[in-house]
Write a protein that holds these residues in place. Structure first.
Motif, short mmCIF file in Angstrom:
data_model
loop_
_atom_site.label_atom_id
_atom_site.label_comp_id
_atom_site.label_asym_id
_atom_site.label_seq_id
_atom_site.Cartn_x
_atom_site.Cartn_y
_atom_site.Cartn_z
N VAL A 185 0.88 -1.25 0.10
CA VAL A 185 0.23 -0.35 -0.01
C VAL A 185 0.85 1.46 0.34
CG1 VAL A 185 -1.70 1.29 1.06
CG2 VAL A 185 -1.15 -1.29 1.25
N LEU A 186 2.00 1.29 1.23
CA LEU A 186 2.71 2.13 1.02
C LEU A 186 3.74 2.22 0.10
CD1 LEU A 186 4.57 2.22 4.43
CD2 LEU A 186 2.61 3.20 4.16
N ARG A 187 3.77 1.61 -0.91
CA ARG A 187 4.64 1.58 -2.15
C ARG A 187 3.54 2.14 -3.85
NH1 ARG A 187 6.65 -3.87 -1.29
NH2 ARG A 187 8.38 -3.91 0.05
N SER A 188 2.44 1.64 -3.55
CA SER A 188 1.36 1.81 -4.71
C SER A 188 1.64 3.38 -4.69
CB SER A 188 0.26 1.41 -3.93
OG SER A 188 -0.54 2.04 -3.25
N GLY A 189 1.72 4.65 -4.03
CA GLY A 189 2.07 6.01 -4.91
C GLY A 189 0.44 6.47 -4.75
N ALA A 190 -0.90 5.65 -3.32
CA ALA A 190 -2.38 6.49 -2.99
C ALA A 190 -2.20 7.71 -2.01
CB ALA A 190 -2.94 5.29 -2.95
N LEU A 194 1.28 12.50 2.05
CA LEU A 194 1.54 11.74 2.95
C LEU A 194 2.69 12.88 4.27
CD1 LEU A 194 0.19 9.70 5.47
CD2 LEU A 194 1.61 8.74 4.99
N ARG A 195 2.58 13.70 5.20
CA ARG A 195 3.66 14.35 5.49
C ARG A 195 3.81 13.71 6.89
NH1 ARG A 195 4.22 19.30 3.23
NH2 ARG A 195 2.89 19.55 2.06
N SER A 196 3.23 13.06 7.08
CA SER A 196 3.20 12.33 9.03
C SER A 196 2.71 10.71 8.97
CB SER A 196 2.88 12.82 10.20
OG SER A 196 2.85 12.23 11.35
N LEU A 197 3.93 10.03 9.12
CA LEU A 197 3.98 8.38 9.51
C LEU A 197 4.09 8.41 10.15
CD1 LEU A 197 2.49 5.45 7.97
CD2 LEU A 197 4.87 5.13 7.00
N GLU A 198 3.11 7.71 11.63
CA GLU A 198 3.22 6.81 12.92
C GLU A 198 3.62 5.46 13.08
OE1 GLU A 198 5.93 6.66 15.92
OE2 GLU A 198 5.15 8.94 15.69
N LEU A 199 4.79 4.54 12.96
CA LEU A 199 5.10 3.45 12.89
C LEU A 199 5.99 2.82 14.53
CD1 LEU A 199 6.00 2.70 10.01
CD2 LEU A 199 3.65 1.79 10.72
N ALA A 200 5.59 3.42 15.25
CA ALA A 200 5.95 3.58 16.79
C ALA A 200 5.08 2.01 17.10
CB ALA A 200 5.89 4.03 17.43
N ASP A 201 5.65 1.07 18.11
CA ASP A 201 5.66 0.17 19.37
C ASP A 201 4.88 -1.05 18.39
OD1 ASP A 201 4.95 -1.74 21.29
OD2 ASP A 201 2.75 -0.51 22.27
N PRO A 216 7.26 10.94 -0.67
CA PRO A 216 7.89 11.56 -1.33
C PRO A 216 7.93 12.91 -0.28
CG PRO A 216 6.39 11.86 -2.44
CD PRO A 216 6.20 10.36 -2.03
N GLU A 217 6.71 13.77 0.27
CA GLU A 217 6.52 14.65 0.85
C GLU A 217 6.35 14.03 2.48
OE1 GLU A 217 5.82 17.37 -0.49
OE2 GLU A 217 6.04 16.14 -2.69
N LEU A 218 6.82 13.45 3.05
CA LEU A 218 6.92 12.92 4.46
C LEU A 218 8.20 13.93 5.08
CD1 LEU A 218 5.58 10.30 5.78
CD2 LEU A 218 8.08 9.17 5.33
N ARG A 241 12.50 15.45 2.47
CA ARG A 241 11.57 16.51 3.15
C ARG A 241 11.84 16.04 4.61
NH1 ARG A 241 7.51 19.20 -0.62
NH2 ARG A 241 8.94 20.16 -2.45
N LEU A 242 12.23 15.12 4.74
CA LEU A 242 12.50 14.48 6.24
C LEU A 242 13.30 15.14 6.93
CD1 LEU A 242 11.25 11.56 7.82
CD2 LEU A 242 13.22 10.65 7.55
#
Length: 406
Positions: A185-190, A194-201, A216-218, A241-242
């Motif tokens: 899903v993340l690789r699909s470009g949909a 997205l600017r903020s992605l939280e994958l903690a815990d 690219p906008e993350l 842009r991280l």
């Protein structure tokens, strides 16, 4: 315009007759007789009343709390097994948390064109169906934290989503869900916006290659409170842009120079609470940390909190206090001596083999004679067995065989 002018002229002519407001009320004095309404006014009033009556009334689902003024709907801890139907279309912020919703389908969210913030945390959510969030053209914030997601369908967000912030902290059932279901899903470009992605815990052990390449906008990436042992090469190469990267409380032992080169400029990095191995392989990271500490805008925000975990002699020692002499290279020396031992053992075995072959060559005649003697002995023995077999097989020779044995 011509029609309106005509109605205005007619109204002007008829106004001289002072038409009553309601039928049955004649002309004359009094309050009723003083009120005059032109046909144009009647037409406008009818249109306004028709427009008001045609608008559907906004109902609030019984288990929820709605505030039309704040454009907010809350369904918190209501033991819901699915999203409530007929949510008001004015909702801007929707909070449905602390329930038992296992699947998210697109039907309950259809028609919520104003929805910008959706919180579905703590619902024991397991699956996002195809297109579940595709019909939300203004959705900017989505919170799916503290769920048990097993499966992301191929396009739960549609072909292109306006989503800017996605919180998946504690949302994955296990670490394999990232590689098998979420990464496509993340690789699909949909989620390109997205600017903020939280994958903690999420108990992540590794990051699939190129998992963030289509983001690219993350600007913020949260990976704290996992079990990451390292970052693969090129994991951050496309994130130009991280601005913030959180890697606290993982199982990082070292960071390679190739990983450090991929870090974009202006990044704020957090690395505390990792089990750093303070050996010769840490020299690159140590030099980079000291160089970063002297910079005007340091990258590592918590560099003073980085301490050694191993070896035991350096346990708890801050990394910035270490020098080149403190990084003992005992492991490479031991490896070198072990390699020398293997080489020596190989040489000894080769010499033994050569000596054995030399002994065989020098005694080749005696060995040949010995082999012939064994062959002849075996042949005589086999001939004796064959002779006895022939005698036992012929009854006429049985008595002769007995007498010979005597």
């Amino acid at each position: 315009m011509f029609g309106l002018d005509l109605l205005a002229r007619l109204g002007g002519r008829r106004s001289r007759r002072r038409l009553p407001l309601w039928p049955g009320l004649g002309e004359g004095g009094g309050a009723a007789g003083a009120v005059v309404m032109k046909p144009v006014s009647v037409l406008v009033l009818v249109q306004v009343l028709g427009t008001v009556s045609s608008q559907p009334e906004q109902h609030c689902p019984p288990p929820c709390e709605c505030s039309e003024g704040d454009k907010t709907v809350k369904c918190v801890n209501r033991s819901l097994s699915e999203l409530p139907p007929d949510l008001p279309s004015y909702v801007h912020t929707l909070l449905i948390t602390g329930n038992n919703i296992s699947r998210l389908s697109p039907a309950p969210l259809a028609g919520l064109g104003e929805l910008a913030a959706l919180n579905l945390s703590g619902n024991r959510l397991q699956e996002l169906e195809p297109g579940a969030l595709a019909e939300l053209p203004r959705l900017r914030q989505l919170d799916l934290s503290d769920n048990q997601l097993h499966n992301f369908s191929s396009q739960p967000f549609g072909a292109r989503s306006p989503l800017e912030a996605l919180d998946l902290s504690g949302a994955l059932y296990n670490d394999s869900v990232l590689a098998s279901s979420l990464a496509p899903v993340l690789r699909s470009g949909a989620l390109g916006a997205l600017r903020s992605l939280e994958l903690a815990d999420n108990r992540l052990l590794y990051l699939p290659r190129g998992v963030f390449a289509a983001l690219p906008e993350l600007t913020h990436l949260g990976l704290s409170d996992n079990f990451l042992v390292g970052l693969p090469g090129g994991a951050l190469a496309n994130l130009t842009r991280l601005q913030t990267l959180d890697l606290r409380n993982n199982s990082l032992r070292r960071l390679r120079n190739s990983t450090l080169r991929d870090l974009p400029r202006g990044l704020r990095l957090r690395l505390a609470q990792n089990a750093w191995l303070c050996d010769c392989d840490l020299e690159e990271l140590l030099a980079w940390l000291k160089q970063d500490a002297a910079a005007a805008a340091p990258v590592v925000q918590d560099r003073e909190q980085l301490v050694c975990s191993d070896p035991e002699a350096l346990s708890g020692v801050p990394l910035l206090s270490l020098g080149a002499a403190d990084l003992k290279c005992s492991a490479p020396d031991d490896l070198s001596s072990l390699q020398t031992s293997y080489v020596f053992l190989g040489i000894v075995l080769a010499l033994i083999g050569l000596i054995f072959l030399l002994v065989l060559y020098l005694n080749r005649k005696g060995i040949k004679k010995w082999i012939y003697n064994i062959r002849d002995a075996c042949r005589d023995h086999m001939e004796g067995y064959h002779y006895r077999y022939e005698i036992n097989a012929d009854p006429r020779l049985t008595n002769l065989s007995s007498s010979l044995d005597v």
